[in-house]
Structures are given as C-alpha cells and as structure tokens.
Write a protein that holds these residues in place. Structure first.
Motif, PDB file in Angstrom:
ATOM      1  N   MET A   1       0.773  -1.497   0.097  1.00 32.57           N
ATOM      2  CA  MET A   1      -0.457   0.208  -0.090  1.00 32.57           C
ATOM      3  C   MET A   1       0.558   1.095  -0.114  1.00 32.57           C
ATOM      4  O   MET A   1       0.324   1.753  -0.643  1.00 32.57           O
ATOM      5  N   SER A   2       1.846   1.482   0.949  1.00 31.47           N
ATOM      6  CA  SER A   2       2.236   2.247   0.507  1.00 31.47           C
ATOM      7  C   SER A   2       3.478   2.785  -0.005  1.00 31.47           C
ATOM      8  O   SER A   2       3.740   3.488  -1.248  1.00 31.47           O
ATOM      9  N   LYS A   3       3.679   1.615  -1.323  1.00 31.42           N
ATOM     10  CA  LYS A   3       4.265   1.582  -2.273  1.00 31.42           C
ATOM     11  C   LYS A   3       3.729   2.120  -3.202  1.00 31.42           C
ATOM     12  O   LYS A   3       4.038   3.537  -4.061  1.00 31.42           O
ATOM     13  N   ILE A   4       2.571   1.834  -3.406  1.00 29.65           N
ATOM     14  CA  ILE A   4       1.247   2.134  -4.135  1.00 29.65           C
ATOM     15  C   ILE A   4       0.876   3.955  -3.906  1.00 29.65           C
ATOM     16  O   ILE A   4       1.106   4.356  -4.984  1.00 29.65           O
ATOM     17  N   ARG A   5       1.133   4.166  -2.975  1.00 29.72           N
ATOM     18  CA  ARG A   5       0.865   5.763  -2.478  1.00 29.72           C
ATOM     19  C   ARG A   5       0.962   6.727  -2.935  1.00 29.72           C
ATOM     20  O   ARG A   5       1.374   7.757  -3.122  1.00 29.72           O
ATOM     21  N   ASP A   6       2.594   5.992  -2.345  1.00 30.43           N
ATOM     22  CA  ASP A   6       3.870   6.879  -2.568  1.00 30.43           C
ATOM     23  C   ASP A   6       4.286   7.159  -4.244  1.00 30.43           C
ATOM     24  O   ASP A   6       4.853   8.700  -4.976  1.00 30.43           O
ATOM     25  N   TYR A   7       4.222   6.222  -5.059  1.00 29.41           N
ATOM     26  CA  TYR A   7       4.128   6.317  -6.149  1.00 29.41           C
ATOM     27  C   TYR A   7       2.834   7.404  -7.318  1.00 29.41           C
ATOM     28  O   TYR A   7       3.427   8.314  -8.008  1.00 29.41           O
ATOM     29  N   LEU A   8       1.857   6.885  -6.528  1.00 24.21           N
ATOM     30  CA  LEU A   8       0.541   8.379  -6.972  1.00 24.21           C
ATOM     31  C   LEU A   8       1.138   9.531  -6.536  1.00 24.21           C
ATOM     32  O   LEU A   8       0.590  10.290  -7.375  1.00 24.21           O
ATOM     33  N   GLU A   9       1.689   9.654  -5.306  1.00 19.41           N
ATOM     34  CA  GLU A   9       2.063  11.218  -4.949  1.00 19.41           C
ATOM     35  C   GLU A   9       2.979  11.649  -5.674  1.00 19.41           C
ATOM     36  O   GLU A   9       1.869  12.723  -6.418  1.00 19.41           O
ATOM     37  N   LYS A  12       1.252  12.604  -8.872  1.00 23.52           N
ATOM     38  CA  LYS A  12      -0.017  13.734  -8.453  1.00 23.52           C
ATOM     39  C   LYS A  12      -0.295  14.953 -10.336  1.00 23.52           C
ATOM     40  O   LYS A  12      -1.282  14.084 -10.858  1.00 23.52           O
ATOM     41  N   GLN A  13       0.591  15.577 -10.544  1.00 22.05           N
ATOM     42  CA  GLN A  13       0.558  16.438 -11.206  1.00 22.05           C
ATOM     43  C   GLN A  13       1.121  16.145 -12.701  1.00 22.05           C
ATOM     44  O   GLN A  13       0.013  16.633 -13.743  1.00 22.05           O
ATOM     45  N   GLU A  14       1.404  14.392 -13.160  1.00 21.51           N
ATOM     46  CA  GLU A  14       1.572  13.992 -13.953  1.00 21.51           C
ATOM     47  C   GLU A  14      -0.249  13.737 -14.609  1.00 21.51           C
ATOM     48  O   GLU A  14      -1.148  13.783 -15.418  1.00 21.51           O
ATOM     49  N   MET A  15      -0.969  13.386 -13.452  1.00 17.77           N
ATOM     50  CA  MET A  15      -2.702  13.039 -13.586  1.00 17.77           C
ATOM     51  C   MET A  15      -2.563  13.897 -13.935  1.00 17.77           C
ATOM     52  O   MET A  15      -4.100  13.370 -14.581  1.00 17.77           O
ATOM     53  N   ILE A  16      -2.934  15.316 -13.378  1.00 17.10           N
ATOM     54  CA  ILE A  16      -3.754  15.969 -12.848  1.00 17.10           C
ATOM     55  C   ILE A  16      -3.893  16.654 -14.785  1.00 17.10           C
ATOM     56  O   ILE A  16      -4.171  17.057 -14.924  1.00 17.10           O
ATOM     57  N   ASP A  17      -2.022  17.008 -14.776  1.00 20.89           N
ATOM     58  CA  ASP A  17      -2.364  17.793 -16.537  1.00 20.89           C
ATOM     59  C   ASP A  17      -3.335  16.403 -17.421  1.00 20.89           C
ATOM     60  O   ASP A  17      -3.586  17.369 -18.078  1.00 20.89           O
ATOM     61  N   PHE A  18      -3.184  15.351 -17.489  1.00 21.61           N
ATOM     62  CA  PHE A  18      -3.851  14.604 -17.973  1.00 21.61           C
ATOM     63  C   PHE A  18      -5.275  14.453 -18.484  1.00 21.61           C
ATOM     64  O   PHE A  18      -5.899  14.439 -19.069  1.00 21.61           O
ATOM     65  N   ALA A 124      -7.877   8.564 -13.333  1.00 25.31           N
ATOM     66  CA  ALA A 124      -7.409   7.300 -11.916  1.00 25.31           C
ATOM     67  C   ALA A 124      -6.727   5.868 -12.012  1.00 25.31           C
ATOM     68  O   ALA A 124      -6.100   5.296 -11.483  1.00 25.31           O
ATOM     69  N   ALA A 125      -7.950   5.205 -13.386  1.00 22.65           N
ATOM     70  CA  ALA A 125      -7.564   4.243 -13.123  1.00 22.65           C
ATOM     71  C   ALA A 125      -6.577   3.584 -14.370  1.00 22.65           C
ATOM     72  O   ALA A 125      -5.612   2.731 -13.955  1.00 22.65           O
ATOM     73  N   LEU A 126      -6.315   5.068 -15.291  1.00 25.85           N
ATOM     74  CA  LEU A 126      -4.699   4.564 -15.931  1.00 25.85           C
ATOM     75  C   LEU A 126      -3.756   4.941 -15.325  1.00 25.85           C
ATOM     76  O   LEU A 126      -2.359   3.164 -15.572  1.00 25.85           O
ATOM     77  N   PHE A 127      -3.416   5.049 -14.232  1.00 26.50           N
ATOM     78  CA  PHE A 127      -2.476   5.589 -13.530  1.00 26.50           C
ATOM     79  C   PHE A 127      -2.364   4.778 -12.374  1.00 26.50           C
ATOM     80  O   PHE A 127      -1.038   3.963 -11.768  1.00 26.50           O
ATOM     81  N   ALA A 128      -3.460   3.633 -12.016  1.00 23.83           N
ATOM     82  CA  ALA A 128      -3.117   2.689 -11.065  1.00 23.83           C
ATOM     83  C   ALA A 128      -2.518   1.700 -11.997  1.00 23.83           C
ATOM     84  O   ALA A 128      -2.137   1.067 -11.336  1.00 23.83           O
ATOM     85  N   ALA A 129      -3.032   1.468 -13.048  1.00 25.20           N
ATOM     86  CA  ALA A 129      -2.915   0.501 -13.909  1.00 25.20           C
ATOM     87  C   ALA A 129      -1.305   0.417 -13.699  1.00 25.20           C
ATOM     88  O   ALA A 129      -0.414   0.281 -14.309  1.00 25.20           O
ATOM     89  N   LEU A 417      -6.545  11.326  -5.999  1.00 23.78           N
ATOM     90  CA  LEU A 417      -5.466   9.492  -5.521  1.00 23.78           C
ATOM     91  C   LEU A 417      -6.307   8.212  -5.228  1.00 23.78           C
ATOM     92  O   LEU A 417      -5.805   7.880  -5.482  1.00 23.78           O
ATOM     93  N   LYS A 418      -6.750   8.903  -4.561  1.00 28.20           N
ATOM     94  CA  LYS A 418      -7.537   8.149  -3.439  1.00 28.20           C
ATOM     95  C   LYS A 418      -8.502   7.246  -4.658  1.00 28.20           C
ATOM     96  O   LYS A 418      -8.383   5.157  -4.082  1.00 28.20           O
ATOM     97  N   ASN A 419      -9.025   7.493  -5.200  1.00 24.92           N
ATOM     98  CA  ASN A 419      -9.615   6.433  -6.435  1.00 24.92           C
ATOM     99  C   ASN A 419      -7.988   5.367  -6.671  1.00 24.92           C
ATOM    100  O   ASN A 419      -8.897   4.579  -7.120  1.00 24.92           O
ATOM    101  N   ALA A 420      -7.107   6.361  -7.354  1.00 22.44           N
ATOM    102  CA  ALA A 420      -6.091   5.442  -7.964  1.00 22.44           C
ATOM    103  C   ALA A 420      -5.640   4.729  -7.144  1.00 22.44           C
ATOM    104  O   ALA A 420      -4.978   3.427  -7.630  1.00 22.44           O
ATOM    105  N   GLU A 421      -5.386   5.029  -5.716  1.00 24.29           N
ATOM    106  CA  GLU A 421      -5.016   4.138  -4.790  1.00 24.29           C
ATOM    107  C   GLU A 421      -5.848   2.438  -4.251  1.00 24.29           C
ATOM    108  O   GLU A 421      -5.719   1.507  -4.471  1.00 24.29           O
ATOM    109  N   ILE A 422      -7.222   2.879  -4.352  1.00 18.37           N
ATOM    110  CA  ILE A 422      -8.043   1.936  -4.373  1.00 18.37           C
ATOM    111  C   ILE A 422      -7.953   0.767  -5.595  1.00 18.37           C
ATOM    112  O   ILE A 422      -8.572  -0.265  -5.586  1.00 18.37           O
ATOM    113  N   MET A 423      -8.086   1.585  -6.712  1.00 13.62           N
ATOM    114  CA  MET A 423      -8.248   1.070  -7.646  1.00 13.62           C
ATOM    115  C   MET A 423      -6.665   0.370  -8.341  1.00 13.62           C
ATOM    116  O   MET A 423      -6.920  -1.199  -8.247  1.00 13.62           O
TER     117      MET A 423
END
Length: 432
Positions: A1-9, A12-18, A124-129, A417-423
């Motif tokens: 969980m921590s690795k996924i959360r750290d990766y998404l954080e 974050k800006q890249e996800m927002i930009d997309f 969020a699904a894309l960045f989760a994958a 970010l939380k959606n991406a983490e859950i997915m």
C-alpha cells in the motif's frame, strides 16, 4: 500500500495534467460520420487516452471508435476496469470555462466537465494500472482497461464492443459510488399519447429521467364576453427520476387541481396523484427488502400536433420483471384511453454480495479508507447494468456530491489520488 501511495503521490501532477487534457476535449455526442459513430469529439478523447496508454507500455486497441482497450500485461484478461470518456452537455450556470480544468488551491477541487463523470476516474484507473506495471507487482492474471464513448446516451458503445470482443469475467466501473453498488432496480420508460383536449396546451418535461420542475399551461376559457386565454406556470422542483422524493413533480401538481371537466386530465390525475411516488394508483407500488420501494414518475406531458404526449419513468424492484411491470402500467393507460407509443426497459441487475469478487473489493475499500464496506442497491442504472457479475466501485465517496451532470462538476485532488490507490489495490489483490 505504501509503495502504491508513494508512487501515485509522485505522479500526482502528471495525473492532473492528463485529466486537464481530457477535459479540454468537448466529448459530447455529435453527428455520426463515417468512422465516427458518436461524432468526432468522443473519438478524439478516445484517441488521447489510447495514446497515453501506449506511452505507458500498454497494448491498445481501438474498436472502430466505439470503445477502446488497453491491456496492462500479456496474460489473458480476467479483470476489466470500465470507464467512459463522453460527457453530457455543459448547460448553464458555470462559474468558469467548463472545458478548462480549474484547480482551486483552497478547496483542492478540480473543476471541469467530466471531472467526476467519468474522465477523472478514467485517468485514475490509468495511473493505477501504470503503478502496478512500473512497481513490478507480480501478476498471475491479466488486467484490461476499457474506455467507452457513449455511456451518457444509451451505451451503444458497450453493446457494440461486446459484439466484437468478449469481456473478462470480472468487471467493475468507477462510474457510481463507493463502497460497492451490486444491485440496480429494473428500468422502464413508457411513452403514451391521446388526442389533445380542446383549448388546452401543456408543456412540461423535456427528458424522461427527471422530475419536471415546471408545467406551462395555456387554457381557452369560455366567458360571457367571449373566450379568454389563461396562461400559467406551475412550479415544482427538479430531481433525478430514480430519487423523486428529492423533487416536486410540477405535472402532478398541475393535475391535482380540479380538472373534472377535462376527462383526459381527470384520468391522469387519478393514475398519478400528486405526492405518490411508487405507482400504487397504477396498480404497481411494489417493493423488496434489498432495493426498497419502486418509483413511478410521470415526467413528461406535452401537447403537439393535436396530441397529448406523455412519458413515464419507472424503477422497479429486483423481484419483479419487465414484462410484469410493463403489462400492468400499459394496461392501466389503455383503460384510461391512452395509446402506448413505446415501452422499453431493462431487467433488474444484481451481483451476489457474497461473491469473492465483491468481497475483495469491499476489503480493499476498507483497507484504504478505514471505513466499513457494504453493498448498495440503487434506482439508477450504471455502466455495468447489462453485464452479468459487474459492479460499480466508486468514484464518489459516501456523502460526497461532485455535481455530476451539473455546473461546476468536480473531483478533489485528494479523491482523485484515493480513487487511483483503491483501484491499484483492487487490481493487485484480484490479479496478483
């Protein structure tokens, strides 16, 4: 969980930009053209998404601009995450440009058409994958992302995709709400008509799945000095037809006035008393313990070309069938002198809440959020309504309102970010 959360954080800006790139595409359904079944803009959004998926190393496919997919790994797909890239029209009332993603630093809101429905969850699904792939989380099953382009206008995209490609055995869509929507009432939409009453014009309701907020009436009344035209508007309060208790029906409010001298209006007032929401006077009024009371809304009533035309939106419980409900309502309308123009709908949808798939999603939700997971039954229909075993998993959290289909639609950065983490957690637990 921590690795996924750290990766998404970290991304974050890249996800927002997309997400901003997707929001900038006004992917409202347009005129069909060769190669563009729903117009060019939904296809453009799909192209942007598949291009980004390719950049992340996924194997992509565009199914004739109806829908597209991205395989995260080279194993047979066992899990699909289904999102859509089309949006509803912007309407009025926005406080900023709808197709320019606005970030509010004070609230953390990302405001723009599609932010919560469904471009934000798609991103969020894309960045989760991507997190699953780039973190090297070992997988034993394949993951597929599917992106549709016609969910807002009937889901012809998904129907076409399913004719061409087989869906994985497990499907969830982040196009609803958490924790898990596993049960959806059956739906019925009935259009009826009869000869319009003389000297009366009515205009109420423009869409069948909404409680009408106003009913405009013009009547020609006989008086000693000659006919007198009377105009009036009965005001109500709009709401989605699946939750009519949140509104006030302007049509039934108008019909509740004394119209005994106009038989067609008298008949309608008897079938649809003001304040009655379950269709009991139409011979319905069913309920069950899972999905609760059914709803029955007279949502359209308009005079046009010498006809009085109406529309009814019905959401019926899991223990009833489309044939049973349509037989009752159509029979009552015919007895009252109406002609049935069309009657279409869908059977109820229910996925076993005790299935391993649903229980896994609930465990992931509880682990990431710290809140108790449970299953929900709704009156509305989600993107998986016709998919056996499918459920809605997100993207709105309990007691959250992202102004879906409304002005200033939004998702917060935190919830994106939380959606991406859950997915990501769900993908990992189901497929690793």
């Amino acid at each position: 969980m921590s690795k996924i959360r750290d990766y998404l954080e970290a991304h974050k800006q890249e996800m927002i930009d997309f997400l901003a790139e997707l929001v900038a595409i006004p992917s409202v359904q347009g005129e069909a053209e060769d190669g563009y079944p729903f117009g060019k803009m939904p296809a453009k959004a799909l192209e942007a998404m598949l291009k980004k998926c390719e950049e992340f190393g996924f194997t992509v496919e565009n199914v004739e601009n109806y829908a597209g997919s991205a395989d995260v790994n080279d194993m047979p797909a066992q899990l699909a995450v289904l999102t859509h890239l089309d949006v509803v029209p912007v309407g009025t009332g926005w406080t900023s440009e709808p197709y320019v993603l606005r970030c509010e630093p004070d609230t953390g809101k990302l405001v723009g058409r599609g932010a919560i429905d469904d471009k934000g969850p798609a991103a969020a699904a894309l960045f989760a994958a991507r997190a699953i792939k780039e973190l090297g989380i070992p997988l034993k099953k394949g993951i597929r992302l599917i992106f549709g382009t016609n969910e807002e206008n009937g889901s012809a995209d998904l129907a076409y995709y399913r004719k061409k490609r087989e869906l994985p055995p497990m499907v969830f869509t982040p196009d609803g709400e958490y924790p898990v929507i596993n049960a959806e009432k059956g739906m019925l939409r009935v259009y009826f008509s009869t000869s319009a009453p003389k000297n009366v014009e009515i205009q109420a309701g423009t869409v069948i799945n909404a409680v009408p907020s106003s009913c405009k009436v013009q009547m020609l009344v006989a008086e000693k000095a000659g006919p007198k035209s009377i105009f009036g508007t009965v005001e109500g309060r709009s709401a989605h037809a699946s939750t009519p208790e949140k509104g006030e029906n302007a049509i039934t409010k108008f019909l509740s006035d004394n119209h005994n001298d106009i038989p067609v209006l008298k008949n309608l007032s008897e079938l649809f008393p003001h304040g009655e929401l379950n269709g009991k006077s139409c011979g319905l009024g069913f309920r069950d313990d899972i999905s609760g009371d059914m709803t029955c809304v007279l949502s359209m009533l308009n005079t046009e070309n010498g006809r009085l035309c109406g529309g009814i939106d019905i959401r019926f419980p899991l223990d009833r069938t489309k044939a049973e409900v349509s037989g009752i309502i159509c029979g009552k309308l015919r007895e009252a002198g109406f002609y049935i123009d069309s009657c279409e709908g869908a059977e109820p949808h229910c996925t076993d809440e005790n299935s391993e798939f649903v229980q896994t999603l609930l465990r992931v939700y509880e682990r990431v959020t710290g809140d108790k997971g449970h299953c929900i039954a709704i009156g509305g229909g989600t993107y998986v309504h016709e998919i056996e075993g499918g459920v809605a998993f997100g993207a709105e959290f309990p007691n959250e309102d992202g102004h879906m289909h409304c002005p200033d639609e939004f998702i917060t950065v935190e919830n994106l970010l939380k959606n991406a983490e859950i997915m990501a957690e769900a993908m990992a637990e189901i497929c690793s």
